[in-house]
Design a protein around this motif. Structure first.
Motif, short mmCIF file in Angstrom:
data_model
loop_
_atom_site.label_atom_id
_atom_site.label_comp_id
_atom_site.label_asym_id
_atom_site.label_seq_id
_atom_site.Cartn_x
_atom_site.Cartn_y
_atom_site.Cartn_z
N ALA A 273 44.62 48.89 30.28
CA ALA A 273 45.52 48.14 31.17
C ALA A 273 44.98 48.13 32.59
O ALA A 273 45.08 47.12 33.30
N ALA A 274 44.42 49.25 33.02
CA ALA A 274 43.90 49.35 34.39
C ALA A 274 42.78 48.35 34.63
O ALA A 274 42.75 47.67 35.66
N VAL A 275 41.87 48.23 33.68
CA VAL A 275 40.75 47.29 33.83
C VAL A 275 41.26 45.85 33.82
O VAL A 275 40.81 45.02 34.62
N GLN A 276 42.23 45.56 32.98
CA GLN A 276 42.78 44.21 32.94
C GLN A 276 43.46 43.84 34.27
O GLN A 276 43.24 42.75 34.80
N ILE A 277 44.26 44.74 34.78
CA ILE A 277 44.97 44.47 36.03
C ILE A 277 43.99 44.41 37.20
O ILE A 277 44.10 43.54 38.07
N ALA A 278 43.02 45.33 37.22
CA ALA A 278 42.03 45.33 38.30
C ALA A 278 41.19 44.05 38.28
O ALA A 278 40.87 43.49 39.34
N THR A 279 40.85 43.57 37.10
CA THR A 279 40.09 42.33 36.98
C THR A 279 40.90 41.15 37.52
O THR A 279 40.38 40.31 38.26
N GLN A 280 42.16 41.10 37.19
CA GLN A 280 43.03 40.03 37.70
C GLN A 280 43.15 40.11 39.22
O GLN A 280 43.06 39.08 39.91
N ALA A 281 43.31 41.31 39.76
CA ALA A 281 43.39 41.47 41.22
C ALA A 281 42.08 41.04 41.88
O ALA A 281 42.08 40.40 42.94
N PHE A 282 40.97 41.39 41.26
CA PHE A 282 39.67 41.00 41.80
C PHE A 282 39.50 39.48 41.78
O PHE A 282 39.01 38.88 42.74
N LEU A 283 39.91 38.83 40.69
CA LEU A 283 39.81 37.37 40.60
C LEU A 283 40.70 36.69 41.64
O LEU A 283 40.30 35.70 42.26
N LEU A 284 41.89 37.22 41.84
CA LEU A 284 42.78 36.64 42.85
C LEU A 284 42.21 36.83 44.26
O LEU A 284 42.28 35.91 45.08
N SER A 285 41.63 37.98 44.52
CA SER A 285 41.01 38.21 45.83
C SER A 285 39.83 37.27 46.04
O SER A 285 39.65 36.73 47.14
N GLY A 286 39.05 37.06 45.00
CA GLY A 286 37.94 36.12 45.09
C GLY A 286 38.41 34.69 45.31
O GLY A 286 37.79 33.93 46.06
N ALA A 287 39.52 34.33 44.67
CA ALA A 287 40.08 32.99 44.86
C ALA A 287 40.55 32.80 46.30
O ALA A 287 40.37 31.72 46.89
N ILE A 288 41.12 33.83 46.88
CA ILE A 288 41.55 33.75 48.28
C ILE A 288 40.34 33.59 49.19
O ILE A 288 40.33 32.73 50.09
N ALA A 289 39.32 34.38 48.96
CA ALA A 289 38.12 34.28 49.79
C ALA A 289 37.46 32.91 49.65
O ALA A 289 37.09 32.28 50.65
N ALA A 290 37.33 32.44 48.42
CA ALA A 290 36.71 31.12 48.20
C ALA A 290 37.54 30.00 48.80
O ALA A 290 36.99 29.05 49.37
N GLY A 291 38.84 30.11 48.72
CA GLY A 291 39.71 29.09 49.31
C GLY A 291 39.59 29.03 50.82
O GLY A 291 39.56 27.95 51.42
N LEU A 292 39.50 30.20 51.46
CA LEU A 292 39.33 30.22 52.91
C LEU A 292 37.97 29.67 53.32
O LEU A 292 37.85 28.95 54.31
N VAL A 293 36.94 29.99 52.55
CA VAL A 293 35.60 29.46 52.85
C VAL A 293 35.58 27.95 52.69
O VAL A 293 35.06 27.23 53.55
N LEU A 294 36.17 27.45 51.61
CA LEU A 294 36.20 26.01 51.39
C LEU A 294 36.96 25.29 52.51
O LEU A 294 36.51 24.26 53.00
N SER A 295 38.07 25.84 52.93
CA SER A 295 38.83 25.19 54.01
C SER A 295 38.05 25.20 55.31
O SER A 295 38.11 24.24 56.09
#
Length: 140
Positions: A106-128
């Motif tokens: 469960a920890a790896v699954q949740i950590a992976t989701q948190a990492f993907l969301l953090s990456g999406a935030i970073a990519a969204g800010l870069v794109l904007s």
């Protein structure tokens, strides 16, 4: 939905207070956070959470660019406040708690989701930011 709009506005504005943003920017910080969160909720109905986070972050970044130019302040003031409602802090905490409890799957699954969301935030800010630079370059 109205309660979510109000709480995301308050969360974004109060977070900007913690970072000593100018008082005259608190309203705009709250607006950026509220718009981003409501857009995230709408996008999440149709798309995956990561894509919804990315899309909402791009819009927050564009709004931050507009506010920065309108109020002659740095973009970071508005973008940081605007993304706060979407930051997966609770998810990261839950992942670490699961690691401590030795629930590694469960920890790896949740950590992976948190990492993907953090990456999406970073990519969204870069794109904007890239879109903002392209717009400024074409308007000159």
């Amino acid at each position: 939905m109205i309660l979510q709009l109000i709480t995301s506005f308050i969360a974004a504005a109060t977070f900007c207070i913690l970072f000593n943003a100018p008082r005259r920017a608190l309203l705009q910080c709250g607006i950026a956070g509220a718009v981003g969160w409501v857009l995230y909720l709408q996008l999440e109905r149709e798309w995956d959470t990561v894509i919804a986070t990315f899309g909402a972050t791009v819009v927050v970044g564009v709004i931050s660019q507009i506010f920065a130019r309108s109020f002659k302040m740095p973009v970071i003031i508005f973008s940081v406040g605007g993304i706060i409602p979407m930051v997966p802090g609770g998810m990261a905490y839950d992942a670490m708690r699961r690691f401590v409890e030795k629930d590694y799957t469960a920890a790896v699954q949740i950590a992976t989701q948190a990492f993907l969301l953090s990456g999406a935030i970073a990519a969204g800010l870069v794109l904007s930011e890239v879109l903002g630079q392209m717009f400024r370059r074409n308007s000159k």
